[in-house]
Design an enzyme around this catalytic site. Structure first.
Site, short mmCIF file in Angstrom:
data_model
loop_
_atom_site.label_atom_id
_atom_site.label_comp_id
_atom_site.label_asym_id
_atom_site.label_seq_id
_atom_site.Cartn_x
_atom_site.Cartn_y
_atom_site.Cartn_z
N TYR A 22 10.42 49.94 29.74
CA TYR A 22 10.53 48.58 30.27
C TYR A 22 11.29 48.63 31.60
CZ TYR A 22 8.50 47.39 25.83
OH TYR A 22 7.64 47.33 24.78
N GLN B 152 19.39 41.92 21.33
CA GLN B 152 18.84 42.82 22.37
C GLN B 152 18.15 41.99 23.45
OE1 GLN B 152 15.18 45.38 22.16
NE2 GLN B 152 16.66 47.04 22.13
N HIS C 149 12.29 52.98 26.68
CA HIS C 149 10.90 52.70 26.30
C HIS C 149 9.99 52.23 27.43
CE1 HIS C 149 12.38 52.02 21.87
NE2 HIS C 149 12.65 53.23 22.35
#
Ligand SMILES: Cc1cc2nc3c(=O)[nH]c(=O)nc-3n(C[C@H](O)[C@H](O)[C@H](O)COP(=O)(O)O)c2cc1C
Ligand code: SF4
Length: 358
Positions: A173, A102, A171
């Site tokens: 970011y 990721q 999330h």
């Protein structure tokens, strides 16, 4: 539908995993100070890989060292990290587990000292993690540079022997900030409507595709919605996911935005984003992986039987019991020990409070 089993293979592009269970990315705070793989990281991933999960998604790795945020976060920002990842990928593969890296840019939440910022964000503002620091709207040149950094990091993952790469667009970011109208106030073609707000995330995915070629699996993690008034809605997220699906090989559905964590509590709802994931699975012809509050195998089997969802991400249950997939394979009724207290979140995902310190 029907006929799919939790322990049937999961296919993502050319990747064939031995079952439909995926370790969702879980930050371990265990790299060295420069984002390199350590013996502690090796131990954690060996344990996960021997626990029966089909695919492991490694914890978020930064693509530019000057913008990383978390203490002892993994990095894929330069070639020096490659030998450690190669050893890690070999160890994971030795158990038959598939391995996906990721990659992330933390955007307005980026910039751990000694970085003094201002960190990059879609629009000017203040850091949500440090009110004394401002964040700066990215220029077109910044965006081009960052898309190239994502692409180079993905290429490194490929060179290190990972089976795929996941771009973190959830999330809260950076890429998620671009999607979120509470963060993105741009008046150029990268803001405004959802088509404008998704332009940069799509640019990043295309750059990653160009770097890794047509056959290397790319996943993307997206919020089903930002879960806050004024944030990206579910209907907008469906538009984004369908655009992403033209470039990627699978979509991992999550939710929540920075500082607004909505994760299952002890009495919490399970399979938090299942309705969205089921809707999305009807609209795209690539696998949809559902993450967030997946706790009981019979509930997951029910979703396999009744929806087009293909796989299930697990984060906290595997912090608690890395061998949960093997336990479920022996006994589908096994009830995981994780009580979803979230005390392993956000700083020490390598330790469950139910364990004695390791
Ligand atoms: C300690 C911890 C660290 C996490 N780190 C990441 C991360 O690096 N990347 C990511 O996409 N999600 C991260 N997450 C979120 C999980 O991948 C997952 O989306 C969330 O925990 C809900 O799944 P669960 O109910 O199975 O825990 C983290 C969660 C926890 C608890
Ligand atoms: S600390 Fe709590 S949420 Fe985290 S793994 Fe342990 S029981 Fe689960």
């Amino acid at each position: 539908m029907g006929g799919k089993g939790l322990f049937d293979e999961l296919h993502i592009g050319g990747l064939a995993a031995r079952n439909r269970l995926v370790r969702a990315a879980t930050y371990e705070r265990a790299s060295d100070a420069h984002g390199m793989v350590t013996p502690e990281i090796m131990r954690i991933y060996r344990e996960l890989a021997s626990g029966g999960v089909g695919t492991i998604i490694s914890s978020f790795a930064y693509v530019r060292e000057d913008e990383y945020r978390r203490d002892r976060m993994l990095g894929l920002d330069r070639d020096e990290v490659l030998p450690g990842y190669r050893e890690l990928a070999e160890a994971v593969h030795a158990t038959g587990t598939r391995f996906v890296a990721q990659i992330v840019h933390c955007g307005a939440t980026a910039g751990k000292p000694p970085f003094t910022g201002p960190a990059w964000a879609p629009s000017d503002g203040v850091s949500p993690v440090d009110e004394t620091r401002s964040v700066r709207a990215m220029t077109r040149a910044d965006m081009d540079a960052l898309a190239a950094d994502f692409a180079a990091a993905a290429r490194r993952a490929q060179q290190a022997g990972f089976d795929g790469v996941e771009v973190h667009a959830a999330h809260g970011y950076l890429l998620s900030q671009f999607l979120n109208p509470l963060w993105n106030h741009r008046e150029d073609e990268y803001g405004g409507s959802i088509e404008g707000r998704m332009r940069f995330p799509v640019q990043v995915l295309r750059a990653v595709r160009d770097a890794v070629g047509p056959d290397f699996p790319i996943l993307v993690k997206i919020n089903s919605s930002d879960g806050v008034p004024g944030g990206m809605t579910e209907d907008e997220s469906l538009v984004v996911s369908q655009a992403f699906a033209k470039v990627v090989d699978a979509i991992e559905v999550s939710g929540t935005t920075y500082g607004k964590v909505r994760i299952a509590g002890p009495d919490g709802q399970h399979c938090l984003y299942a309705p969205y994931a089921a809707r999305l699975a009807e609209l795209v012809d690539i696998p949809v992986i559902l993450t967030g509050g997946n706790r009981l195998a019979p509930e997951l089997q029910e979703l396999l039987d009744t929806t087009g969802i293909s796989g299930f991400g697990l984060a906290r249950p595997l912090v608690c019991e890395p061998d949960l997939p093997a336990r479920w394979q022996r006994d589908v009724a096994y009830v995981p020990r994780c009580v979803s207290c979230s005390r392993c979140f956000p700083e020490a995902g390598r330790n469950c409070v139910l364990h004695s310190a390791r």
